[in-house]
Design a protein around this motif. Structure first.
Motif, PDB file in Angstrom:
ATOM      1  N   ALA B 260      41.424   0.745 -31.073  1.00  0.00           N
ATOM      2  CA  ALA B 260      40.966   1.489 -29.901  1.00  0.00           C
ATOM      3  C   ALA B 260      40.460   0.534 -28.836  1.00  0.00           C
ATOM      4  CB  ALA B 260      39.829   2.423 -30.291  1.00  0.00           C
ATOM      5  N   VAL B 261      40.485   1.020 -27.603  1.00  0.00           N
ATOM      6  CA  VAL B 261      39.703   0.410 -26.525  1.00  0.00           C
ATOM      7  C   VAL B 261      38.239   0.698 -26.854  1.00  0.00           C
ATOM      8  CG1 VAL B 261      39.178   0.567 -24.057  1.00  0.00           C
ATOM      9  CG2 VAL B 261      41.544   0.860 -24.870  1.00  0.00           C
ATOM     10  N   SER B 262      37.333  -0.201 -26.508  1.00  0.00           N
ATOM     11  CA  SER B 262      35.929   0.153 -26.711  1.00  0.00           C
ATOM     12  C   SER B 262      35.216   0.207 -25.367  1.00  0.00           C
ATOM     13  CB  SER B 262      35.249  -0.821 -27.656  1.00  0.00           C
ATOM     14  OG  SER B 262      35.202  -2.091 -27.074  1.00  0.00           O
ATOM     15  N   TYR B 263      34.111   0.945 -25.357  1.00  0.00           N
ATOM     16  CA  TYR B 263      33.399   1.213 -24.107  1.00  0.00           C
ATOM     17  C   TYR B 263      31.940   0.798 -24.212  1.00  0.00           C
ATOM     18  CZ  TYR B 263      37.542   4.044 -23.403  1.00  0.00           C
ATOM     19  OH  TYR B 263      38.832   4.453 -23.295  1.00  0.00           O
ATOM     20  N   SER B 296      40.375   5.845 -28.820  1.00  0.00           N
ATOM     21  CA  SER B 296      39.593   5.540 -27.627  1.00  0.00           C
ATOM     22  C   SER B 296      38.763   6.740 -27.212  1.00  0.00           C
ATOM     23  CB  SER B 296      40.520   5.120 -26.481  1.00  0.00           C
ATOM     24  OG  SER B 296      41.210   3.949 -26.856  1.00  0.00           O
ATOM     25  N   SER B 299      35.851   6.901 -29.431  1.00  0.00           N
ATOM     26  CA  SER B 299      34.857   5.881 -29.068  1.00  0.00           C
ATOM     27  C   SER B 299      34.020   6.313 -27.884  1.00  0.00           C
ATOM     28  CB  SER B 299      35.553   4.559 -28.715  1.00  0.00           C
ATOM     29  OG  SER B 299      36.155   4.018 -29.845  1.00  0.00           O
TER      30      SER B 299
END
Lengths: 338, 338, 338, 338
Positions: B260-263, B296, B299
């Motif tokens: 995933a993209v992380s934030y 994503s 997340s």
């Protein structure tokens, strides 16, 4: 005079044994708990409240009990210490027990209920080996509380504490404090309550609690006289029987009965009335006051507690109680009387 | 595409089975619980949080579980209903069980702990006969949670729910949610987790949880590949293995792995991160998104929850999640990343 | 004279309360149980054996206890009735409890052991409500046995039976009969043994049993004098302390101590020695004999039982005991003395 | 041909897991147990009997189980060893558990009952960690028995044993052996029986046992066909359904059903019929015989056992079974047929 005398060479006035738990009082009152959202945490449990009450009244107090090995347990021990109560007799459970909880719900001043968490609680894990003979030998009075008789090994610890008290000349006071949910059967309760009460100098309870203890006896009209006489045949010196709205009566060995003056109060909730009464009454006995004055002092202490949100935290000083009585006598407090 | 498809003729999107409890979150944060004095009450429990999360995201959700016959139990059922969750599968215990409690302590954003009350809890009293076959037959996805396998009869109820799901074509997602204190031994845990996971389409857990399940197998280097392959030999379609700070990896039957993209997030506490992630991820799968986008979205949902004081109450709507992602992409949220 | 007197207006001589079980005695003796193949079934349990012994000696005896709802339970009740023992106080368990078992192994006359089955036994399910006040009111003597104090509700039933005996003027005899495997801890045992013994007229036990009861007291040299004095401060009239091979000593309130003549016996096994001794001793007291003669009569009864294969079945008649003493005095029995 | 093949490179033929207990058979038969007085001791328990039966038939057999740390436990292990059964998988309990007992009562050949002692039994204390993977890896067939699924940790041990068997290519046979008294609820039983049966190659039970397993399914007419088909959708190759007096039917994957020839017998009691049948049937499968012949061989073995006083001790050799069949075929045995 109450007829009770205490050994003034002893350095501790009062030791209580039994339940230590947490009260979680709903901050939003006059509504069901389904509609409350925040709670405030206090130390609770009947003998804990009485010990705090005695300490607040200036007595040198100690406690024998057991707390969970967690934040709640450490909070309890810390609070007792801040109240000046000797906690060398408070041990910590290592078996994974939890701290008993009492969530209180105040729907109205007259409609209060408690949601209890009593499974696997640390206070009932107190073992006989953990009862400090020296602490009890050094006190003028030991207070036991019925709930601590509900399960092993706490029950055995209490019987041993009574034995130590008698061996060393400490008076034993028994606050019946019968909570059905901690017991298996009424028959079991009756047996252990009787075994304990036979050895006590002062027995305090409601008429219903004494009825429960007479389950295997004959007192069909539930007469206080028969009840009191039974205990005077054992070790009792004073038997206080509470009749709810009809007030309490204290019976003494000499055949006399005594009643208290009652005082008005602005009732927030009824929790804590019995504990503050007990603290005030026992404090009076230790001052050498006559029985009626002890009862009135207990009543005034109770009025102060039921006018506030908490139990332990609201326990008054002797000065506060004297002041409350004085204000009542001057007609300054005129609200709803309980 | 995730490779998962759902039966769109079914009228319910999502049914969770298992723990329903109460979170009591300390209002005073960044200190040990010994120094807190008030708590706020929320509905909690991992599957409850996920169900609330799914409902908040717009899914038609239902719950199968058991609550205590007291104010806490009624509060839980009422909250689920206010969230729009179908509660016909939530029965009430009549044996005197209590509601599980979780007191949360937030010493710092990174140091959070929970004090659990799990003795004699109602959620573990759910019986197989109380699992509604029709509700499960009518849902696209069933979520099970590991804690509900910890004791009888709840464990049997979960196995029967899985059987019903497979009989009627509902996908089964398994949130491992391993809580050691509810289990007797690790060996017992491993046996039942494996029996359940063999029948599941989606398995989500930490590397440590998968290690526990491989207790009687050979995977000395703790390789995700060996783990994932094992489950693809059974019923699994997607296996998500969480590696803490190193992020999560989703494995699919085709041999692919996904990240995933992380934030960034302004972390208040870490509680609820896993539940909000699960809700976001499963929601994405049901939208037919590809795996990475599902991750994503999960997340971002987690970032929103850990930035707030509660878990269930903080579960975001889909719009809030999309908005959070957009703001991150625009660089408007730049705080500490988890 | 023993100093004990009994109320001769009462129609029952003796009521025992407590354990009723089955002895399974290996028929092949002088070998370990791994090498035995058949067993013979007898009624057993210390108070049952003593009651059978009293009935055999001609006393009108009754029993208060509980049996399993199965063939073993019916066998026990039937056997007591065939011995002429009143069984209206024997109730039947309905909870699925089993009959306690004792498999006996006789490796040699001096090496005897017992393999006990004591899980979920019916005898410990006796409830206070099942104790018949009228039966106890009508007896001269009540015998209690320590094992019945090991668990609830049997423990409470025994305390209530003692209360009834005292209320109605029945003497209470306490056969300590301490069996560690039925108890949780020694501290618990000590507490309940003391609570019971305080109310008893006659206390019979080994030095080790009295030591166990003095766990929370000071008697470092284990002196009989300190032990006996303690009980005379409560209700005791006679305290019998057994010193194994060194013989038994009976202490009386007047400060005197008494010893028995001992007799030779052809020992098969040691099981049942204490029970037959107790029956003979209590029988003697009820005849108004002096203490030493009671003790000698008990010893002779024990010699007869240990020379046979069973316990209950071998309990002698008074004529048999008198005859045994006469033969010993004539030198006709010269075998190994115990 | 049965369609079953076995891995002939393996050195052990047969390993059973589960109950090891003691039968105490009344020597006096044709009367109620209240009127019996002696008992003979044998090794018992369904899987123990089957393992003894297999060893007697010449199979290299082993056992996985747990015995009490007492004379009964040592007797059991010693007996298995004297039968040539590998006992490295038999561990000894150290928690104070006892050996399960079964007292048998034979009122008439048709009226037999059993009085069980199953509280705190050692066999149900077998832990997963104690299941020897190597022993199971080295056997052609593993037999599991339903009673071992009744409680933790034995239940988990059985599930792990099944896992090991499947991992290493051992056939798994499941003797349903449903004993209601060891289970909490029928729903619980159904769940675990199904979880186990799904992984088994051979399932043998009565129609009533299969009905119990179908508690949460639809088979209102209790049709064998529906039952058998269900299991062939899982791992089963052979399903044997016993219809009492109407005989047994073996179903195979190919859709065929098979019945046995039946033989006359001089019935002493019915105990042990199922266990000897199972041993004979499984032995036949391992010889590569066709199903009907396996069933007939099992029937003849059962005839031999029910004509004798014991179970394990009466298990026949292959020669005895062949001889019995031959004598029946020659008309030499003509007594009551079961």
């Amino acid at each position: 005079m109450s007829g009770m005398t205490f050994d003034h060479s002893k350095k501790t006035d009062f030791v209580a044994i039994g339940r230590l738990c947490i009260d979680l009082n709903a901050n939003e009152i006059n509504r069901p708990m389904e509609l409350t959202s925040t709670f405030t945490k206090y130390v609770g449990g009947s003998p804990a409240n009485i010990a705090v009450g005695m300490a607040r009244l200036g007595m040198r107090a100690g406690f024998v009990g057991k707390v969970a090995d967690d934040q709640m347990g450490r909070f309890i021990t810390g609070y007792l210490e801040r109240c000046g109560i000797e906690t060398s007799g408070v041990t910590t459970d290592r078996t994974g027990a939890v701290t008993g909880l009492a969530f209180t719900e105040i729907k109205s001043p007259a409609e209060c209920s408690i949601l209890m968490y009593r499974d696997n609680v640390a206070d009932l894990k107190l073992r006989p080996e953990e009862v400090p003979e020296a602490l009890i030998a050094g006190t003028k009075m030991l207070l036991i509380s019925g709930t601590a008789l509900a399960a092993s090994p706490s029950r055995e610890a209490v019987f041993l504490a009574i034995e130590y008290a008698r061996r060393h000349g400490a008076a034993v006071a028994f606050d019946l404090d019968y909570r059905p949910y901690t017991w298996s059967t009424e028959a079991e309760t009756a047996v252990y309550y009787n075994l304990a009460a036979e050895k006590c100098d002062i027995i305090v309870g409601t008429r219903e609690e004494f009825d429960m203890m007479e389950r295997f006896e004959r007192n069909p009209e539930r007469l206080d006289g028969i009840t009191a006489a039974k205990w005077f045949n054992h070790a009792a010196r004073i038997v206080v029987i509470k009749h709810g709205k009809d007030g309490s009566i204290a019976y003494t060995e000499d055949g006399a009965s005594h009643r208290a003056v009652s005082y008005p109060a602005n009732v927030v909730k009824t929790f804590g009335a019995g504990d503050s009464y007990a603290a005030g009454f026992l404090y009076g006995l230790m001052q050498g006051w006559d029985i009626s004055r002890c009862m009135s002092f207990g009543s005034a202490a109770a009025c102060i507690v039921i006018s506030s949100h908490s139990c332990s935290e609201a326990m008054p000083s002797a000065e506060q109680v004297h002041d409350y009585i004085a204000r009542c006598e001057r007609g300054e407090i005129t609200a709803s009387q309980i």
